[in-house]
Enzyme design. Sequence first.
Site, PDB file in Angstrom:
ATOM      1  N   GLY A 143      51.832  83.565  40.564  1.00  0.00           N
ATOM      2  CA  GLY A 143      51.814  84.539  39.474  1.00  0.00           C
ATOM      3  C   GLY A 143      50.579  84.387  38.610  1.00  0.00           C
ATOM      4  N   GLN A 180      88.172  97.805  34.709  1.00  0.00           N
ATOM      5  CA  GLN A 180      88.298  96.551  33.950  1.00  0.00           C
ATOM      6  C   GLN A 180      88.091  95.352  34.867  1.00  0.00           C
ATOM      7  OE1 GLN A 180      92.184  96.716  32.096  1.00  0.00           O
ATOM      8  NE2 GLN A 180      91.796  98.798  31.337  1.00  0.00           N
ATOM      9  N   GLU A 205      60.939  78.719  42.720  1.00  0.00           N
ATOM     10  CA  GLU A 205      61.228  77.355  42.250  1.00  0.00           C
ATOM     11  C   GLU A 205      62.427  76.749  42.964  1.00  0.00           C
ATOM     12  OE1 GLU A 205      60.489  76.270  38.289  1.00  0.00           O
ATOM     13  OE2 GLU A 205      59.257  78.021  37.858  1.00  0.00           O
TER      14      GLU A 205
END
Length: 692
Positions: free
Chosen positions: A190, A345, A443
Amino acid sequence: MDRSLLDFPSGPLDVYRKKASFNWKEMIEFLEGKDILEFKRNVFSALENDLVFARQPGEDVSVEKQRELTFLRCKQLFKHNFLAADEIMQNPFKATALNDCLGMYDWSVSAKYFLNTQMFGGTVGNSGSKRHEQFVQDIDQMKAFGCFALTEMSHGSNTRAMRTTAKYDPNTQEFTINSPDFEAAKFWVGNLGKTATHAVVYAQLYTPDGLCHGLHSFIVQVRDPKTLLPMPGVMVGDMGKKLGQNGLDNGFAVFYNVRIPRENLLNKTGDVTPEGHYVTPFKDPNKRFGASLGALSGGRVSITRMGVTNLKLAITIAIRYSAARRQFGPKDNEEIPVLEYQMQQWRLIPYLAAVLALDHFSKTLFVNFVEFQIGLMMKDKSERQSELGREIHAISCASKPLGSWTAQRGIQECREACGGHGYLAMNRLGDIRNDNDPNCTYEGDNNVLLQQTSNYLLSWMNAKHQDNVTVESPLGSVNFLEDFNSILGSTFTVTREEECMDSSVPLAAYKWLVCFLLRESYQKLNQEKASGKPDFEARNNSQVYYCRSLAITFIEHTVLQRFHDYTHDSDTPASLQPVLKRLSGLYGLWTLSTHMDVLYQGGYLSGKQPAEMIQNSILRLCSQLKDDAVALVDVIAPPDFILNSPIGKADGEIYKNLWTAVLQGSKVLERPSWWKEFCDNKPTLGSLRAKL
């Protein structure tokens, strides 16, 4: 109670907010604390009022433009300087809170900023020495923009097998960095794709005598900060479009005889003298190797939290939408909110419970990690410090999988629970899902990491069998294993649903589960070895249904134990305890229900009654929490600007907000630029069909 918390705008969600059994302002202040609450509010407000961070829901932006915007926003964060070093020292959790805030806005921005300041800067500061202070200062002033280059194209999880080399030349007092071939290219890094000027590069260190001293970290300049052109000998580029987080430029680098000063070796775990002799404070190479990768443990703690943050966004959107969306009803002319349906729900509220449980757990794990880091800074060489490191490693190697996988499944359920509108990009559930996905991989691949946790637990089993040690760890996560035999002799004895709904019931079942799977895994491993298989093959054959399940149940038990203790603590306000206890009970029973086969297999459950009781208790708790659901997401939700979802806005006006967002889209009412292709040159049916 914090009087500065504003009430939500009136709208369709009022009916649920009025039904809530608790005061949401009291809850948010209890969960967050005044200091963090004020800090997050300031960050959110600053982002909303800064034009650099302005955006539209679902805007269609090219990858190149995403990269530009992300960098400009990252640059703006330096100007805001939300968190000075002294503030982090006073309250370390503020760094996590800032990551939460930036991640809720856009993980690309958060990743770009923290990969530079924490992964690059933090590694230089923590793994280096005084000779590297200038690099840290350059990071703060953005004279250097960094990245963390560990992974290679052909190696990820197997860090010891990285093939980049750093050979020391005593004549020039330099290291020569080399990539043996393209498979050894640093990959997935990155910030490296377009913007990094410097990298912490992990390479195999060779001294002039030809000895390899293993993986070490070096500061390597990869681009000229004045031109962003590659340095001599460095081939650096961008990997291209990913499934998500495309504002972050992930890249690759290949090194051809790149020379760096001897001093660029980060020398906390090992150094080379000017003459070329290797020196290290570690007698055990394994401990030196572990210390050199210390940044990854902190990363796993952070990723656990990132999964929770993503699930907060998704569940906020889905619950608010479900409370405002009306479909069908007991009468033809009466429609009810879809949140009133048992199915909705059951699909959503357990994930709401999971958010609260994992949120508390990730905070406490961060506190544990800070304690460990302080011990390292104080050069604590005690046995407790060493054991604390082992325990945090084992917990974080399982919490990252649990956090990222729970978020992955939960976000998808939220997407589907919002029907067709959930599939619309502007409502953000797709981006949240895609941005969360890499948490399962970087990672440490989740399934690979879980082996670290099961190895830790098996090591306790071995120590108990061979040396009859007392099973006791600094954080107490394994202490219950001291009662291993008595726990295995227990069974499910609950006879009433009311009793079953308290989290003490699933907690007791989890203790049995961990003990049972530990015994089964230990026996399986020994059976494989006894059959003549080497250790590698024996371990490989003991993962599925054994060690993997062991690690998962262990971390679920750890999360539940901490949430149970928190919700049942006398310091928890009495006005909040009922709803928190229901959440704890639901989380415990819901996660436990995924292990019913093992509970029956091992004899903890027998007959149909226990399974029915657990299922009925889950449904009852979902029903009881239904009226609190909107108020609970109000507690965890960011402001509308940050959430950036028309159907997730706090006013609950899902149709007005969606319609407005649709009409504000680019060229939505215009005919397409290729309209002539439709109007002219009509096709002749079958004109391209082969005539044989």
